[in-house]
Design an enzyme around this catalytic site. Structure first.
Site, PDB file in Angstrom:
ATOM      1  N   TYR A   1     -21.883  70.663 111.398  1.00 55.35           N
ATOM      2  CA  TYR A   1     -22.320  69.948 112.604  1.00 55.35           C
ATOM      3  C   TYR A   1     -21.216  69.880 113.642  1.00 55.35           C
ATOM      4  O   TYR A   1     -20.057  69.599 113.317  1.00 55.35           O
ATOM      5  CB  TYR A   1     -22.714  68.514 112.262  1.00 55.35           C
ATOM      6  CG  TYR A   1     -24.051  68.371 111.585  1.00 55.35           C
ATOM      7  CD1 TYR A   1     -25.226  68.784 112.216  1.00 55.35           C
ATOM      8  CD2 TYR A   1     -24.134  67.793 110.321  1.00 55.35           C
ATOM      9  CE1 TYR A   1     -26.443  68.638 111.587  1.00 55.35           C
ATOM     10  CE2 TYR A   1     -25.354  67.629 109.688  1.00 55.35           C
ATOM     11  CZ  TYR A   1     -26.517  68.055 110.330  1.00 55.35           C
ATOM     12  OH  TYR A   1     -27.718  67.901 109.711  1.00 55.35           O
TER      13      TYR A   1
ATOM     14  N   LYS B   1     -18.609  43.719  89.389  1.00 56.02           N
ATOM     15  CA  LYS B   1     -19.370  43.699  90.650  1.00 56.02           C
ATOM     16  C   LYS B   1     -19.386  45.103  91.273  1.00 56.02           C
ATOM     17  O   LYS B   1     -18.582  45.967  90.900  1.00 56.02           O
ATOM     18  CB  LYS B   1     -18.751  42.690  91.615  1.00 56.02           C
ATOM     19  CG  LYS B   1     -17.307  42.998  92.019  1.00 56.02           C
ATOM     20  CD  LYS B   1     -16.696  41.850  92.813  1.00 56.02           C
ATOM     21  CE  LYS B   1     -15.227  42.116  93.108  1.00 56.02           C
ATOM     22  NZ  LYS B   1     -14.575  40.968  93.748  1.00 56.02           N
TER      23      LYS B   1
HETATM   24  C1  LIG Z   1     -13.325  40.850  92.999  1.00 54.19           C
HETATM   25  C2  LIG Z   1     -12.749  39.597  92.484  1.00 54.19           C
HETATM   26  C3  LIG Z   1     -11.843  39.618  91.413  1.00 54.19           C
HETATM   27  C4  LIG Z   1     -11.265  40.898  90.841  1.00 54.19           C
HETATM   28  O1  LIG Z   1     -10.272  41.353  91.729  1.00 54.19           O
HETATM   29  P1  LIG Z   1      -9.374  42.645  91.419  1.00 54.19           P
HETATM   30  O2  LIG Z   1      -8.366  42.667  92.496  1.00 54.19           O
HETATM   31  O3  LIG Z   1     -10.310  43.797  91.481  1.00 54.19           O
HETATM   32  O4  LIG Z   1      -8.825  42.447  90.062  1.00 54.19           O
HETATM   33  C5  LIG Z   1     -11.418  38.414  90.889  1.00 54.19           C
HETATM   34  N1  LIG Z   1     -11.851  37.248  91.426  1.00 54.19           N
HETATM   35  C6  LIG Z   1     -12.701  37.187  92.464  1.00 54.19           C
HETATM   36  C7  LIG Z   1     -13.105  35.880  93.010  1.00 54.19           C
HETATM   37  C8  LIG Z   1     -13.168  38.359  93.033  1.00 54.19           C
HETATM   38  O5  LIG Z   1     -14.002  38.305  94.085  1.00 54.19           O
END
Ligand SMILES: *Cc1c(COP(=O)(O)O)cnc(C)c1O
Length: 358
Positions: A250, A34
């Site tokens: 800035y 993701k």
């Molecule tokens: C993002 C996510 C993961 C992965 O989590 P990490 O801490 O990056 O390993 C796993 N399960 C769900 C439901 C998530 O949203």
């Protein structure tokens, strides 16, 4: 060619994958890609894992992220983390993504959308964010199946896997009890990176590593067995000597204390270098540190140097280590946030150079 870029070591990512898979040897890995694979580039990461590690499952957060993988030819199952909203059901079905269902409204919309058939159901075992209450799981799963959908797996998510083993075990027990009360056995999963490294939930059917794939320690401390994957580099576009008292950036929040060498680097907060690093961040240069002076602007950052610099020299904006000033982890701590936020803020406009060997 833009004079600032990310270097991403896919071979190291592959070794991290192997390490995590080894920690959960009975389980199949769902690689979490993701947010553009935590800034690393979802398509390249997914392709590399599929081709070099045999990964057969991926997870993303949004239907747009899933569609990007499909467009790139990733045909494997892609799980949508987070709760499906009815408005998104059509896109999920159209791209053959596997949604997470926690409401009947979304389940109905997804069933009506066709041709998506497979879904997963999430249980809230204690985090209070996404999931069906354990006591309602049985009825919810039956209702989803009654809509003609296949419940491919049931899962939960840990709230404190990186800091509280007792609470995590309690969540796991709540989840397993709810799953065991169902009339048949479904594939189950629970473990994120921190849980995999702690050996919690790794005996289930799948595991879902994200951050640790990218070599980042989930607890921000250290991660034995994980290798850094990402570096961020830049060449200066200008280096000039400013007279004492001359302002920089800035708001003129910095003034040269004497005659000073100031280099302008071609990235800013729009690239993911937080404006909060104004007058307090660091980059690495010639084996030492150069302080950020003045405000970080959208596309430019200024640093102070003890001597002149050539335009062909390379500054390290993010070092692939746990350096307290220049690694994602150390900088996150300094900014009172987590490396997840800094990694996912790395803008798509930064060129990414991939290395697959070694
Ligand atoms: C993002 C996510 C993961 C992965 O989590 P990490 O801490 O990056 O390993 C796993 N399960 C769900 C439901 C998530 O949203």
């Amino acid at each position: 060619m833009r004079p600032t870029w990310l270097e991403i070591d896919l071979a190291a990512l592959g070794r991290n994958y192997a390490h995590l898979a080894g920690r959960a040897s009975g389980a199949e890995v769902i690689a979490v890609v993701k947010a553009n694979a935590y800034g690393h580039g979802a398509v390249r990461v997914a392709r590399y894992l599929r081709e070099h590690r045999g990964t057969r499952r991926f997870a993303v957060a949004t239907t747009g992220e899933g569609a990007e993988l499909r467009k790139a030819g990733i045909a494997e199952p892609v799980l949508l983390l987070g709760a499906l909203h009815p408005d998104d059901a059509g896109d999920a079905a159209q791209h053959d993504l596997t949604p997470t269902l926690v409401t009947l409204e979304a389940a109905r919309a997804f069933a009506a959308a066709r041709p998506g058939r497979r879904a997963q159901v999430k249980v809230d075992s204690g985090m209070g964010r996404v999931g069906v209450p354990p006591a309602e799981l049985d009825g919810f799963v039956a209702a989803v199946e009654g809509l003609g959908l296949e419940v491919e797996a049931i899962y939960t998510h840990f709230a404190v896997a990186d800091e509280d083993e007792g609470e995590t075990r309690r969540q796991l027990a709540v989840f397993l009890e709810a799953a065991r009360a169902l009339p048949r056995r479904y594939p189950l999963h629970a473990a994120n990176s921190a849980a995999i490294l702690a050996g919690l939930g790794t005996e289930l059917d799948f595991v879902r590593p994200g951050v640790a794939l990218y070599g980042l320690p989930p607890d921000m401390q250290e991660a034995p067995g994980l290798e850094p994957v990402l570096a961020w580099k830049a060449r200066p576009t200008l280096a000039k000597r400013l007279p004492a008292g001359h302002g920089v950036g800035y708001g003129l929040t910095y003034r040269a204390g004497g005659e000073e060498w100031i280099a302008t680097l071609p990235f800013g907060y729009a690239d993911g270098f937080s404006r909060a690093l104004s007058n307090r961040g660091w980059v690495r240069w010639r084996g030492g540190y150069a302080p950020v002076v003045g405000r970080v602007s959208m596309d430019q950052t200024t640093v102070r140097l003890p001597e002149p610099v050539g335009l062909d020299e390379v500054f390290e904006v993010v070092t692939p280590d746990l350096d307290e000033r220049t690694s994602l982890t150390g900088r996150a701590r300094a900014l009172d946030t987590i490396h997840y936020e800094l990694a996912t803020a790395l803008s798509p406009r930064l060129p990414r150079r991939y290395r697959e060997e070694g």
